[in-house]
Design a protein around this motif. Sequence first.
Motif, PDB file in Angstrom:
ATOM      1  N   SER A  84      -9.909 -24.220 -20.996  1.00  0.00           N
ATOM      2  CA  SER A  84      -8.572 -23.666 -21.168  1.00  0.00           C
ATOM      3  C   SER A  84      -7.691 -24.664 -21.898  1.00  0.00           C
ATOM      4  O   SER A  84      -7.832 -25.876 -21.713  1.00  0.00           O
ATOM      5  N   ASP A  85      -6.765 -24.139 -22.699  1.00  0.00           N
ATOM      6  CA  ASP A  85      -5.785 -25.021 -23.322  1.00  0.00           C
ATOM      7  C   ASP A  85      -4.509 -25.103 -22.485  1.00  0.00           C
ATOM      8  O   ASP A  85      -3.579 -25.810 -22.836  1.00  0.00           O
ATOM      9  N   ASN A  86      -4.492 -24.412 -21.342  1.00  0.00           N
ATOM     10  CA  ASN A  86      -3.340 -24.403 -20.446  1.00  0.00           C
ATOM     11  C   ASN A  86      -3.526 -25.477 -19.375  1.00  0.00           C
ATOM     12  O   ASN A  86      -4.480 -25.428 -18.595  1.00  0.00           O
ATOM     13  N   GLU A  87      -2.610 -26.429 -19.341  1.00  0.00           N
ATOM     14  CA  GLU A  87      -2.734 -27.550 -18.415  1.00  0.00           C
ATOM     15  C   GLU A  87      -2.751 -27.096 -16.955  1.00  0.00           C
ATOM     16  O   GLU A  87      -3.528 -27.614 -16.143  1.00  0.00           O
ATOM     17  N   MET A  88      -1.928 -26.126 -16.587  1.00  0.00           N
ATOM     18  CA  MET A  88      -1.884 -25.661 -15.205  1.00  0.00           C
ATOM     19  C   MET A  88      -3.217 -24.997 -14.811  1.00  0.00           C
ATOM     20  O   MET A  88      -3.717 -25.206 -13.708  1.00  0.00           O
ATOM     21  N   THR A  89      -3.791 -24.235 -15.719  1.00  0.00           N
ATOM     22  CA  THR A  89      -5.079 -23.598 -15.462  1.00  0.00           C
ATOM     23  C   THR A  89      -6.158 -24.651 -15.255  1.00  0.00           C
ATOM     24  O   THR A  89      -6.965 -24.560 -14.324  1.00  0.00           O
ATOM     25  N   ARG A  90      -6.161 -25.657 -16.109  1.00  0.00           N
ATOM     26  CA  ARG A  90      -7.150 -26.736 -15.976  1.00  0.00           C
ATOM     27  C   ARG A  90      -6.963 -27.492 -14.665  1.00  0.00           C
ATOM     28  O   ARG A  90      -7.937 -27.799 -13.972  1.00  0.00           O
ATOM     29  N   ARG A  91      -5.742 -27.790 -14.320  1.00  0.00           N
ATOM     30  CA  ARG A  91      -5.462 -28.531 -13.099  1.00  0.00           C
ATOM     31  C   ARG A  91      -5.899 -27.732 -11.869  1.00  0.00           C
ATOM     32  O   ARG A  91      -6.514 -28.272 -10.948  1.00  0.00           O
ATOM     33  N   ASN A  92      -5.603 -26.434 -11.852  1.00  0.00           N
ATOM     34  CA  ASN A  92      -6.004 -25.592 -10.732  1.00  0.00           C
ATOM     35  C   ASN A  92      -7.531 -25.548 -10.604  1.00  0.00           C
ATOM     36  O   ASN A  92      -8.074 -25.654  -9.506  1.00  0.00           O
ATOM     37  N   ASP A  94      -9.644 -27.803 -11.656  1.00  0.00           N
ATOM     38  CA  ASP A  94     -10.126 -29.132 -11.297  1.00  0.00           C
ATOM     39  C   ASP A  94      -9.831 -29.483  -9.842  1.00  0.00           C
ATOM     40  O   ASP A  94     -10.663 -30.058  -9.148  1.00  0.00           O
ATOM     41  N   THR A 111     -10.940 -28.759 -22.506  1.00  0.00           N
ATOM     42  CA  THR A 111      -9.926 -28.150 -23.352  1.00  0.00           C
ATOM     43  C   THR A 111     -10.547 -27.410 -24.528  1.00  0.00           C
ATOM     44  O   THR A 111      -9.878 -26.603 -25.170  1.00  0.00           O
TER      45      THR A 111
END
Length: 124
Positions: A84-92, A94, A111
């Motif tokens: 995902s290029d969306n930081e919140m999506t990646r953080r969730n 991870d 990313t």
Amino acid sequence: MFTKEFDLDFGKISIYQNILIARLNEGVLFDVASNRKLLEIGKEIFKDEDYGYISYRLNSYAVDPMVYFESASVSNLKAIAVVSDNEMTRRNADEVERKFYKNSSDFEVFTELNLAISWIQAKI
């Protein structure tokens, strides 16, 4: 090179060598029933060969983390990647989703799709 594609009610599935790539539709809830459809495709295509799964998150949607418990029982599913290029999506992915998968070292967040593909190929 993509070898086969499936259009499902919740998104598109592409097969790339030994990888199943899912691009789910905007706003869907990816739940256990949807995951079972993906696992059936994996079983049909890959049979007993090792493969990896990439959740290519171009759209915003919800994931029931319980899907990872069932995915963990598939012996030839060796790695899961989220792109995902969306930081919140990646953080969730991870910080939350990773905890539900059998082995956190077989779950990774990226990313870029090409990085995820390379990682999965190395895991297999």
